[in-house]
Design a protein around this motif. Structure first.
Motif, PDB file in Angstrom:
ATOM      1  N   GLY A 307       0.821  -1.204   0.000  1.00 31.24           N
ATOM      2  CA  GLY A 307       0.000   0.000   0.000  1.00 31.24           C
ATOM      3  C   GLY A 307       0.851   1.248   0.000  1.00 31.24           C
ATOM      4  N   PRO A 308       0.655   2.141   0.996  1.00 31.33           N
ATOM      5  CA  PRO A 308       1.431   3.388   1.037  1.00 31.33           C
ATOM      6  C   PRO A 308       2.925   3.131   1.196  1.00 31.33           C
ATOM      7  N   VAL A 309       3.710   3.980   0.574  1.00 34.70           N
ATOM      8  CA  VAL A 309       5.176   3.960   0.679  1.00 34.70           C
ATOM      9  C   VAL A 309       5.622   5.368   1.074  1.00 34.70           C
ATOM     10  N   ARG A 310       6.486   5.439   2.081  1.00 37.97           N
ATOM     11  CA  ARG A 310       6.970   6.744   2.534  1.00 37.97           C
ATOM     12  C   ARG A 310       8.451   6.876   2.192  1.00 37.97           C
ATOM     13  N   TYR A 311       8.795   7.997   1.592  1.00 46.15           N
ATOM     14  CA  TYR A 311      10.187   8.293   1.268  1.00 46.15           C
ATOM     15  C   TYR A 311      10.658   9.399   2.196  1.00 46.15           C
ATOM     16  N   ILE A 312      11.706   9.124   2.980  1.00 44.42           N
ATOM     17  CA  ILE A 312      12.253  10.126   3.888  1.00 44.42           C
ATOM     18  C   ILE A 312      13.659  10.484   3.405  1.00 44.42           C
ATOM     19  N   ALA A 313      13.976  11.763   3.466  1.00 46.75           N
ATOM     20  CA  ALA A 313      15.260  12.198   2.907  1.00 46.75           C
ATOM     21  C   ALA A 313      15.684  13.522   3.520  1.00 46.75           C
ATOM     22  N   ASP A 314      16.994  13.686   3.632  1.00 46.20           N
ATOM     23  CA  ASP A 314      17.571  14.975   3.992  1.00 46.20           C
ATOM     24  C   ASP A 314      17.628  15.853   2.744  1.00 46.20           C
ATOM     25  N   SER A 315      17.395  17.127   2.929  1.00 44.78           N
ATOM     26  CA  SER A 315      17.540  18.058   1.818  1.00 44.78           C
ATOM     27  C   SER A 315      18.953  18.631   1.824  1.00 44.78           C
ATOM     28  N   PRO A 316      19.363  19.304   0.745  1.00 45.16           N
ATOM     29  CA  PRO A 316      20.692  19.925   0.747  1.00 45.16           C
ATOM     30  C   PRO A 316      20.858  20.953   1.864  1.00 45.16           C
ATOM     31  N   ARG A 317      19.761  21.479   2.368  1.00 47.70           N
ATOM     32  CA  ARG A 317      19.851  22.502   3.413  1.00 47.70           C
ATOM     33  C   ARG A 317      20.224  21.914   4.771  1.00 47.70           C
ATOM     34  N   LYS A 318      20.313  20.594   4.845  1.00 50.36           N
ATOM     35  CA  LYS A 318      20.842  19.982   6.063  1.00 50.36           C
ATOM     36  C   LYS A 318      22.227  20.532   6.379  1.00 50.36           C
ATOM     37  N   HIS A 319      22.978  20.834   5.339  1.00 48.76           N
ATOM     38  CA  HIS A 319      24.323  21.368   5.524  1.00 48.76           C
ATOM     39  C   HIS A 319      24.325  22.799   6.030  1.00 48.76           C
ATOM     40  N   GLU A 320      23.174  23.438   6.008  1.00 51.15           N
ATOM     41  CA  GLU A 320      23.066  24.799   6.516  1.00 51.15           C
ATOM     42  C   GLU A 320      22.429  24.814   7.897  1.00 51.15           C
ATOM     43  N   GLY A 321      22.314  23.647   8.523  1.00 51.19           N
ATOM     44  CA  GLY A 321      21.682  23.568   9.825  1.00 51.19           C
ATOM     45  C   GLY A 321      20.178  23.735   9.739  1.00 51.19           C
ATOM     46  N   GLU A 322      19.598  23.256   8.651  1.00 53.36           N
ATOM     47  CA  GLU A 322      18.157  23.383   8.445  1.00 53.36           C
ATOM     48  C   GLU A 322      17.385  22.795   9.630  1.00 53.36           C
ATOM     49  N   VAL A 323      16.416  23.532  10.118  1.00 49.96           N
ATOM     50  CA  VAL A 323      15.612  23.081  11.247  1.00 49.96           C
ATOM     51  C   VAL A 323      14.399  22.338  10.689  1.00 49.96           C
ATOM     52  N   ARG A 324      14.520  21.062  10.595  1.00 53.20           N
ATOM     53  CA  ARG A 324      13.422  20.205  10.153  1.00 53.20           C
ATOM     54  C   ARG A 324      13.750  18.791  10.581  1.00 53.20           C
ATOM     55  N   ARG A 325      12.780  17.946  10.498  1.00 51.23           N
ATOM     56  CA  ARG A 325      12.972  16.559  10.900  1.00 51.23           C
ATOM     57  C   ARG A 325      13.882  15.869   9.886  1.00 51.23           C
ATOM     58  N   SER A 326      15.042  15.407  10.335  1.00 51.67           N
ATOM     59  CA  SER A 326      16.012  14.790   9.435  1.00 51.67           C
ATOM     60  C   SER A 326      15.705  13.310   9.263  1.00 51.67           C
ATOM     61  N   SER A 327      16.415  12.688   8.328  1.00 56.39           N
ATOM     62  CA  SER A 327      16.261  11.247   8.139  1.00 56.39           C
ATOM     63  C   SER A 327      16.647  10.500   9.405  1.00 56.39           C
ATOM     64  N   SER A 328      17.660  10.995  10.130  1.00 54.38           N
ATOM     65  CA  SER A 328      18.073  10.360  11.382  1.00 54.38           C
ATOM     66  C   SER A 328      16.945  10.407  12.406  1.00 54.38           C
ATOM     67  N   ASP A 329      16.267  11.546  12.499  1.00 56.11           N
ATOM     68  CA  ASP A 329      15.143  11.667  13.431  1.00 56.11           C
ATOM     69  C   ASP A 329      14.043  10.677  13.078  1.00 56.11           C
ATOM     70  N   GLU A 330      13.756  10.574  11.795  1.00 54.64           N
ATOM     71  CA  GLU A 330      12.684   9.671  11.343  1.00 54.64           C
ATOM     72  C   GLU A 330      13.036   8.221  11.656  1.00 54.64           C
ATOM     73  N   LEU A 331      14.268   7.841  11.427  1.00 52.21           N
ATOM     74  CA  LEU A 331      14.673   6.457  11.675  1.00 52.21           C
ATOM     75  C   LEU A 331      14.676   6.143  13.167  1.00 52.21           C
ATOM     76  N   ARG A 332      15.121   7.083  13.981  1.00 50.76           N
ATOM     77  CA  ARG A 332      15.097   6.844  15.433  1.00 50.76           C
ATOM     78  C   ARG A 332      13.652   6.712  15.931  1.00 50.76           C
ATOM     79  N   ALA A 333      12.756   7.519  15.383  1.00 53.05           N
ATOM     80  CA  ALA A 333      11.354   7.409  15.786  1.00 53.05           C
ATOM     81  C   ALA A 333      10.790   6.033  15.435  1.00 53.05           C
ATOM     82  N   LEU A 334      11.170   5.505  14.296  1.00 53.28           N
ATOM     83  CA  LEU A 334      10.722   4.157  13.923  1.00 53.28           C
ATOM     84  C   LEU A 334      11.259   3.117  14.901  1.00 53.28           C
TER      85      LEU A 334
END
Length: 646
Positions: A307-334
């Protein structure tokens, strides 16, 4: 003071030459050169008619036809075998009608890399828009190749991500300059990997474009895993690629100093034909990719409807200290959502501090979920320094976090590796330290790890290993070599990055679950909450931890005297960032010994029969103890501070 001035002037000259980029005028000139030489003629009047039929592409048509707005349908295919992963790529590239987007960390100029490159160019010439984005530190090795590709076709474009010093290639001394002046930028790499076909089919996972990932290396190959996804979620992957492609860090190759100056001086070179080390193997791959029945039987028939498929990814702005949920955060939550079991596979067991805090808290739960980890042994790994840190913290992993750890053997007895495809049994000349090849009538020094024929001679074989964490590859040549083993053979190293939660959620991606993935690399993963898919992925990982393929890590027998003191001093040494020279370790490797009283499956380390059914095989089984073992001990003692960049 006067005598130092020439040295200071020379150092300044080197620094300025290393950092010299193209002027705005030169950028305009080189863009004009490329535009004038790029052909736009097509080999096919109608790209849709020239595309080859593909059972994998058909999966997408089925997925879209079966999808509802609130109930999307996808087809997911686990690509365990390297040869199957290459077959899927070639077949899908040939099926493309409108667009191909490829994003990768490593793209080599060996047989598999050039095969894929030729297929991409053929697609562009028949009318498909092809975009290739490669991390600069791991891109195509030759400036001449990049210069040729810059004007290969109007439908074909290559960009390099985060080019250090504004160049496509950097020499050792330039790397030193970059490390001194801009280490943070140097260390921020694009580890995301995608292949997208017409916005309908996507492949992501651990594999780069290099022989080691497709069972095509005669001495060392990665046991890796990709995931093919067909259906609506590919739109999210496309959007993520677009974010990277349009980011300022992604630079067209002709605008990089070394490539641009080569184009301005000598014009656009022709892309020379590749001298395949094993031409019959490449031709067989092309033939299989054109055979729809072969692709259907080997690949498409095994796809799982989900059924549903979720794609999680860091954006290039991760290198600028972007304040958003990162792939690491998503994986730890799982992982934190686990109720009874976490099945984790990573080649490099070096946990970030947030991950360590998470596993400590999970250990305190009642009931606590079992955490099973599949990773590399020292004998199998391609990064022995990283392994040294894993070795240092074995007590913590086993006792504080409650892990059950399995370390992959270098010669697994039942691995999804096509040994016949490696060419290990083919006669080959001994490797040379360097060769000279003829490119554009000029003699160019080129490292022998590429199979380049010289004056009609037999192609030479490159050195067998290329570390993925290339940001550290310039430290010395020695650190990139594998440890010596007691016996010869085609060595296999774990490179898969996967996760299964409670047999209900499966994850395949690029994240090594390590500090680099948390802090420096951009990462991505596909998350599928489906029991059938999770079971299939779990079965693949459990095959890797079976006794034929892995050793189990467990507490060693207690010394007959002063066992408490031995444990305490070992724990103190582990907690120190340096001076960890305590000679004994809490844990060691064990081999399952089946018998009438020990039938499979083998008992777990905490079960009463474990020691009766297992024999200890030492801290570094299969390793021929020598200098690398000494270095492993040294990095165990002093290397804790390197964890974030390793």
């Amino acid at each position: 003071m006067t005598r130092w001035r020439p040295l200071a002037a020379a150092a300044l000259a080197l620094l300025l030459s290393a950092c010299a980029t193209l002027s705005p005028q030169q950028v305009r000139e080189v863009d004009a050169v490329v535009a004038a030489r790029r052909p736009s003629e097509l080999s096919c009047a109608e790209p849709r008619r020239c595309a080859e039929p593909s059972p994998l592409r058909d999966l997408a048509a089925r997925a879209f036809a079966e999808s509802q707005p609130q109930a999307p349908r996808h087809y997911a295919l686990i690509l365990d075998r390297g040869t199957d992963a290459l077959l899927a790529r070639v077949n899908l590239i040939r099926s493309a009608t409108t667009a191909i987007d490829l994003q990768t960390y490593i793209f080599d100029e060996d047989d598999s890399g050039r095969l894929v490159l030729e297929e991409l160019l053929a697609a562009a010439r028949r009318g498909v828009r092809v975009r290739v984005l490669i991390d600069q530190l791991s891109a195509l090795e030759r400036v001449e190749t990049l210069a040729a590709l810059s004007a290969a076709h109007a439908n074909f474009e290559v960009r390099l991500y985060n080019p250090v010093l504004g160049r496509a290639r950097i020499a050792y001394w330039q790397y030193v300059v970059a490390a001194a002046c801009c280490f943070r930028t140097l260390n921020q790499r694009m580890h995301t990997k995608l292949l997208l076909i017409d916005g309908a089919v996507g492949i992501t996972g651990g594999r780069n474009y290099q022989d080691d990932y497709y069972d095509w290396n005669p001495t060392y190959n990665f046991r890796d895993r990709d995931l093919l996804v067909a259906g609506p979620a590919v739109t999210e992957m496309e959007a993520d690629f677009e974010r990277f492609w349009t980011d300022a860090r992604s630079v067209p190759v002709q605008r990089l100093a070394d490539v641009g100056r080569r184009l301005l001086r000598q014009g656009v070179p022709a892309l020379p034909p590749h001298a395949y080390a094993w031409p019959e193997r490449a031709e067989a791959m092309r033939r299989d990719a054109a055979d729809a029945d072969t692709v259907r039987q080997r690949l498409a028939a095994a796809a799982i409807a989900v059924g549903p498929v979720r794609y999680i990814a860091d954006s290039p702005r991760k290198h600028e200290g972007e304040v958003r949920r990162s792939s690491s955060d998503e994986l730890r939550a799982l992982i934190e959502s686990a109720g009874h079991e976490v099945l984790l596979q990573t080649p490099y067991l070096v946990l970030s501090k947030p991950a360590q805090r998470m596993f400590r808290q999970m250990r305190k739960r009642t009931p606590r979920p079992r955490v099973i980890v599949s990773t590399n042994s020292l004998a199998a790994t391609d990064a022995f320094i990283v392994y040294a840190l894993s070795y240092k913290y074995k007590r913590r992993y086993l006792r504080d976090f409650g892990f059950t750890i399995y370390e992959y053997k270098p010669f697994p007895g039942d691995a999804p590796i096509d040994l016949a495809a490696t060419g290990a049994d083919r006669p080959r000349p001994p490797p040379a330290s360097r060769v000279y090849v003829n490119t554009d009538r000029s003699s160019v020094l080129y490292r022998a790890r590429y199979r380049v024929p010289v004056d009609g001679a037999e192609p030479r074989y490159r050195t067998p290993l290329e570390r993925e964490n290339r940001a550290t590859r310039y430290g010395s040549r020695g650190v990139n070599e594998r440890v010596p083993l007691k016996r010869a053979g085609v060595r296999i190293g774990m490179h898969a990055k996967s996760l299964v939660i409670d047999g209900r959620v499966g994850v395949v991606g690029t994240h090594n679950f390590d500090p680099r993935g948390d802090l420096y690399n951009t990462e991505s993963a596909v998350v599928i909450e489906d029991p059938a898919f999770a079971r299939a992925l779990a079965a693949s990982i459990r095959r890797d931890i079976a006794p034929a393929n892995s050793w189990v890590i467990a507490r060693r027998d207690k010394p007959p005297v002063l066992s408490g003191l031995d444990y305490s001093l070992g724990k103190v040494g582990e907690s120190l960032p340096v001076f960890d020279f305590w000679p004994t370790r809490y844990a060691t490797s064990y081999e399952f010994v089946p018998g009438p009283d020990c039938p499979p499956p083998p008992p777990l380390p905490e079960e009463p029969d474990f020691r009766r059914c297992h024999r200890p095989v030492g801290d570094f089984p299969e390793v021929a103890l020598g200098w690398k073992s000494v270095l492993t001990r040294i990095f165990t003692a002093f290397g804790a501070g390197l964890a974030p960049i390793l």
